[in-house]
Enzyme design. Structure first.
Site, PDB file in Angstrom:
ATOM      1  CG  ASP A  53       0.738  -2.230   3.269  1.00 54.01           C
ATOM      2  OD1 ASP A  53      -0.208  -1.784   3.910  1.00 54.01           O
ATOM      3  OD2 ASP A  53       1.762  -1.536   3.697  1.00 54.01           O
ATOM      4  CB  CYS A  56       5.791   1.288   0.382  1.00 55.89           C
ATOM      5  SG  CYS A  56       5.980   0.669  -1.195  1.00 55.89           S
ATOM      6  CG  ASP A  57       0.699   1.486   1.816  1.00 57.65           C
ATOM      7  OD1 ASP A  57       0.995   1.832   0.931  1.00 57.65           O
ATOM      8  OD2 ASP A  57      -0.508   0.929   1.862  1.00 57.65           O
ATOM      9  CE  LYS A  58       0.419   0.348   7.069  1.00 53.31           C
ATOM     10  NZ  LYS A  58       0.119   0.442   5.755  1.00 53.31           N
ATOM     11  CB  CYS A 106       0.651   1.024  -6.580  1.00 56.84           C
ATOM     12  SG  CYS A 106       1.728  -0.703  -6.368  1.00 56.84           S
ATOM     13  CB  SER A 134      -5.714  -0.379   0.609  1.00 55.37           C
ATOM     14  OG  SER A 134      -4.947   0.305  -0.293  1.00 55.37           O
TER      15      SER A 134
END
Length: 567
Positions: free
Chosen positions: A81, A121-123, A193, A469
């Site tokens: 992202d 990670c996000d997705k 992160c 986010s």
């Protein structure tokens, strides 16, 4: 529990083609009599959260071989992202369903007996959870672990600090030399992160619902414990496969509620609403924005992390980790829910004895917030609701009234911010960034961080039919429903209209009469600079609303409890 019988018989003549092709890959016929475990890996060179899987997958494979199974690795897309900010962000949320569908298609085509999902990670984490739900086979997850924070003379920094530095540099609060040093060092290593953004929110969610080892997400990516954990996952999935313990035997409605309550108790990303609703949808479980709010309000918020506090994800791990926050809200969890690595939630908590730092992880008797970390707001600007992470908002902005400044895209907002055209006290309206309008429901991550870096997050609110986010702080209100593309009231807001936001009262109000709002909506036209081509055209045509998670390839339930899988 029914014992594993195998989906294929490699010695049978009709399986000769399969057996021959697998032999060409180096598998022996004797290997194929064992459980074949598909490993869906999101390894890529261009995402720090996924680079570790190139090495970690080898430890998972060792565990599978040691457990009496056969590993079979394949890969999926894994967008970052952070790298996709701007135009690339249109494609990121749609990729969640593409990732889920590609895994489901591969697993069904090759007939894998069990599955290991390597994801960060996000997705990617929610996409793989959707795939696991759709397949409903024995499944375990492993996340990469967290990025090492950057230590400097000024302090400790993690990824959202870099985004806020963009805003600080824009108004010359830091010089170019400092900004260059931050740009080159804050993202300090591989790993996810070190903030409680969507990636770590969903990784921890996978732990609490039972399909991922506890602390997989918060430990450092490079720790020896991570390599040993990977072997454990490999061995355990073979056992689950032989015993035919399916995804739905572990992940139930009760465990989803556990995961959502824990997310609310730890200050998770607002994107959790989209993903939890989507996962539930695939499983055939009713979950929408209203029920999401009802569940999360029932648990105190006992912790929050970067960027909503000074604590990184590694600080979370050192303070006691996920076991400590689960223990803190024990009374709000269903203790009978099963954990894939063994035992139940209650069993795990009964044997949890790590030291806990009370400055970082509070108790239900001394919570940060008494009723979850989110607030769902309703009003004439968002009749279907909108969402804010109140644990990231300073108290003086819980109530805000100001004039609207309207933008028909994130790009227009960024240009205004670059020109320093944002005045204190206003309400920024960013519309036509919803799932259909964007298309793709872009996150306003950089503008939100720039607002903080410019020192405006204590006087300016942002309202959008897009999203933010998990690494966002400040009065950033997203998921406005209905979206502008569908004729939602946000499309009719004009510059100078007064807007009142009251987080405590769960309201958002546009100070325009019903008659005037109706008149304006009759004359609204969609902007012509939001094109959709290729697969994004299909996305715009089929995507569901925010309320049920923005699914588009999963139009109906297809996992446990569904009448049939999707074709």
């Amino acid at each position: 529990m029914e014992k594993w019988m195998g989906s294929r018989s490699p010695d049978a003549p009709q399986e000769g083609y399969y057996t021959g092709l697998m032999n060409a890959c180096g598998y022996r016929t004797s290997d194929l009599r064992k459980p074949v475990i598909g490993i869906a890996s999101s390894y890529t060179d261009v995402n720090p959260g996924h680079r570790p899987f190139k090495q970690l997958v080898e430890f998972v494979k060792e565990g599978i071989w040691a457990g009496g199974g056969v590993p079979a690795e394949f890969n999926v897309p894994a967008p970052c992202d952070g790298m996709a900010q701007g135009d690339g962000m249109h494609t990121v949320l749609p990729q969640r369903d593409l990732i889920a569908a590609s895994i489901e298609a591969m697993a069904r085509a090759h007939g894998f007996d069990g599955m290991v999902f390597l994801c960060s990670c996000d997705k990617i984490v929610p996409g793989m959870l959707m795939a696991a739900a759709a397949l409903n086979r024995p499944s375990l997850f492993l996340t990469a672990g967290s990025m090492i924070p950057y230590e400097s003379a000024e302090g400790t920094y993690v990824t959202p600090d870099l985004k806020e530095a963009i805003g600080a540099r824009n108004v010359e609060r830091i010089d170019e030399e400092t900004f260059t040093r931050f740009r080159e060092n804050i993202c300090h290593s591989c790993g996810t992160c070190s903030m409680y953004g969507t990636a770590n929110t969903m990784g921890v969610f996978a732990e609490v619902i039972g399909v991922c080892p506890i602390d997989s997400t918060t430990m450092l990516f490079c720790s020896s414990a991570k390599y040993k954990q990977a072997r454990d996952v490999g061995e355990c999935i073979v056992t689950l496969t032989k015993e035919q313990v399916r995804f739905s035997d572990i992940v139930t409605e009760e465990s989803l509620i556990n995961g959502l309550r824990h997310t609310a108790a730890t200050g998770g990303s607002t994107n959790a609403q989209l993903h939890v609703c989507a996962i539930a949808h695939v499983m055939g479980i009713e979950m929408d924005l209203g029920r999401f709010d009802e569940i999360q309000r029932g648990v105190p918020c006992v912790a929050k992390f970067k960027p909503s506090s000074q604590y990184s994800i590694y600080d979370y791990y050192k303070a006691g980790g996920v076991g400590a926050t689960m223990s803190a809200i024990r009374a709000h969890l269903n203790l009978d829910c099963r954990l894939g690595m063994g035992g139940t939630v209650g069993d795990f908590l009964d044997h949890f004895h790590r030291p806990v730092n009370p400055e970082i992880i509070h108790t239900c008797q001394d919570p940060l917030y008494p009723d979850g970390c989110y607030a769902v707001l309703y009003g004439n600007l968002a009749p279907g609701g909108c969402l804010v992470k109140k644990s990231g908002v300073v108290p003086e902005m819980f109530h805000h009234r100001g004039p609207a400044v309207c933008f028909d895209s994130e790009d227009d907002l960024r240009a205004a911010m670059a020109n320093k055209d944002i005045q204190p006290g206003c309400v920024l309206i960013i519309r036509y960034e919803g799932p259909k309008g964007g298309p793709g429901m872009r996150e306003m991550s950089i503008p939100a961080a720039m607002l903080v870096g410019m020192g405006l997050h204590t006087s300016v609110a942002m309202v959008t039919d897009g999203r933010y986010s998990g690494a966002t702080r400040g009065p950033c209100i997203g998921h406005v429903t209905p979206e502008a593309w569908d004729g939602g009231p946000i499309a009719a807001v004009q510059n100078g209209d007064m807007i009142e936001i009251d987080i405590d009262r769960h309201t958002i109000h546009l100070e325009v009469s019903e008659e005037e709002l109706a008149r304006r909506l009759k004359h609204v036209t969609r902007p012509d600079n939001h094109p959709a081509s290729g697969f994004m055209a299909a996305y715009r045509h089929t995507v569901t609303g925010v309320n049920t998670g923005c699914t588009w390839l999963y139009g109906g339930p297809c996992g446990a409890g569904a009448s049939a899988p999707l074709p």
